[in-house]
Design an enzyme around this catalytic site. Structure first.
Site: not given
Ligand code: PLP
Length: 423
Positions: A279, A277, A349, A234
């Site tokens: 992303g 974790e 569209c 996050g």
């Molecule tokens: C989507 C997700 C993430 C990554 O979220 P980001 O906002 O991209 O950092 C990490 N852990 C879980 C379980 C997720 O579903």
């Protein structure tokens, strides 16, 4: 033979984002729209997070759902990050990029017995997020190792759809169900190896994350000795960088986490792996989306720039009302006029096909190029063939500044192939 180029916006130029190339050359070679990634930016983000916490068993799991291009995964792997997967497809892509099963963490949500079997066969760590799924895992893989995702009862995020902790979400097991968890583990001879959480996406202040981490550590005290504890992702990025939005203060967050971990491990007398974790933080800023302006018009008072950047290519603005900064590139002698509100739309569209509403931009012109910033996360992975359009190619600007094609553009045969079943 140099022609003059006007650029509105400074990020791609200041960061030498396109290396030896220009967006015009890249589009000529690979078509428009086009996703372009910069290796230096990707590596810089990986390194920042690897150094986040001062703890010898700290690991960063990259959340591959944000961008699962295997060439990017290889770079992330070379930086020493592990990886999270949400499906057998992502596990397969992670393996294609060189990841071993042991380096993959499958964080699943409402999956089938077959999918759990797949994960067990591939020797990946698995986390389940309900008692039913824990029971199912026990049936599929008795005697196995399992983690659970808990819902700490607090959430955070940039938009309701991405808040994943708290009472009003579908995720996680309540800590109050601890005895049921332990009973199911006992019944199937499962070893509880870890606890994870993910409270939501895109925080720009570390305080909610720190608080959730603290809550989680106290919950973990009730579950015996764990192999790992995972605080989730996050980590936010500044999507409004052109107007000077600041970055997440990683140093402050890292110090806070290090201190929490130090106190907790001292108190508990054991040292589990600690994981995060992220992303988006890893991939958002290393990617831009390039498109072309095809039409410019005024409907009533509104100036519309019609582009090939529909929500089939980048879904976030339509899906989450997300803001993406936009730069303009123009060839030729005509300079930009003063910025005024321009609504940038795609070629799909539907009237909701808007990438930026009333954005302060110079009046675009046909054949100008738009560069949509911070599109590396939840960009290409969420693109679709809606309106039977072709998903874009992806190009990587390598550290030597040269472009390399890392995914070809779809072709018409890709669209037809799945239908060739009636032989
Ligand atoms: C989507 C997700 C993430 C990554 O979220 P980001 O906002 O991209 O950092 C990490 N852990 C879980 C379980 C997720 O579903």
């Amino acid at each position: 033979m140099s022609e003059s180029v006007h650029i509105h916006g400074s990020y791609t130029e200041d960061s030498n984002f396109f290396g030896d190339s220009t967006p015009f050359e890249l589009v000529r070679r690979h078509g428009s729209p086009l996703y372009v990634y910069n290796e230096n930016v990707l590596r810089a983000r990986c390194r920042e997070l690897k150094e986040l916490v001062d703890y010898e068993k700290f690991h960063v799991n990259f959340s591959a759902k944000s961008n699962s291009n295997p060439e990017l995964l290889k770079i992330v792997r070379s930086e020493g990050l592990r990886v999270d997967a949400m499906s057998p497809g992502e596990i397969t892509m992670d393996e294609m990029a060189g990841y071993a099963g042991e380096e993959i963490f499958f964080i699943c949500n409402n999956v089938s017995a077959q999918e759990l079997r797949f994960a067990a066969d591939h020797k990946v760590r698995v986390s389940v997020d309900s008692l039913s799924q824990l029971e199912l895992y026990g049936q599929v893989n008795p005697g196995g190792r399992i983690a659970i995702r808990i819902n700490p009862g607090v959430g955070a995020g940039h938009c309701k759809k991405v808040v994943t902790g708290g009472k009003e979400t579908k995720f996680g097991i309540s800590p109050a169900d601890k005895d049921k968890v332990l009973a199911i583990c006992e019944r199937y001879d499962l070893t509880l190896i870890g606890i994870n959480q993910h409270i939501g996406s895109l925080f720009m202040e570390g305080s909610a994350y720190l608080q959730a981490a603290e809550t989680m550590l106290s919950i973990c005290e009730d579950f015996g000795e764990l192999e790992f504890i995972d605080f989730g992702g996050g980590f936010g990025v500044p999507y409004k960088k052109l107007e000077g939005q600041g970055r997440l203060n990683l140093r402050e967050l890292g110090q806070g986490l290090s201190e929490l971990i130090r106190n907790w491990t001292d108190k508990m007398g054991y040292r589990p792996e600690i994981m995060v974790e992220p992303g988006r933080y890893i991939t958002a800023e290393c990617g831009v989306l390039i498109g072309e302006v095809h039409a410019v018009k005024y409907n009533a008072e509104t100036c519309y720039a019609g582009t090939d950047l529909g929500f089939n290519v980048l879904a976030r603005p339509m899906m989450y009302d997300s803001h993406h900064d936009i730069e303009l590139y123009r060839r030729g002698d005509e300079p930009f006029d003063a910025p005024h509100p321009v609504t940038v739309v795609g070629n799909i569209c539907e009237s909701g096909d808007i990438i930026a509403k009333g954005r302060e931009l110079p009046t675009p012109k046909e054949r100008d190029i738009m560069v949509v910033l911070d599109a590396g996360a939840y960009g290409h992975v969420m693109s679709s063939n809606y309106n039977l359009r072709l998903r874009p190619a992806e190009v990587l600007i390598e550290s030597g500044n040269t472009p390399r094609l890392i995914r070809r553009r779809d072709n018409l045969e890709d669209l037809l192939a799945p239908y060739r079943v009636a032989v």
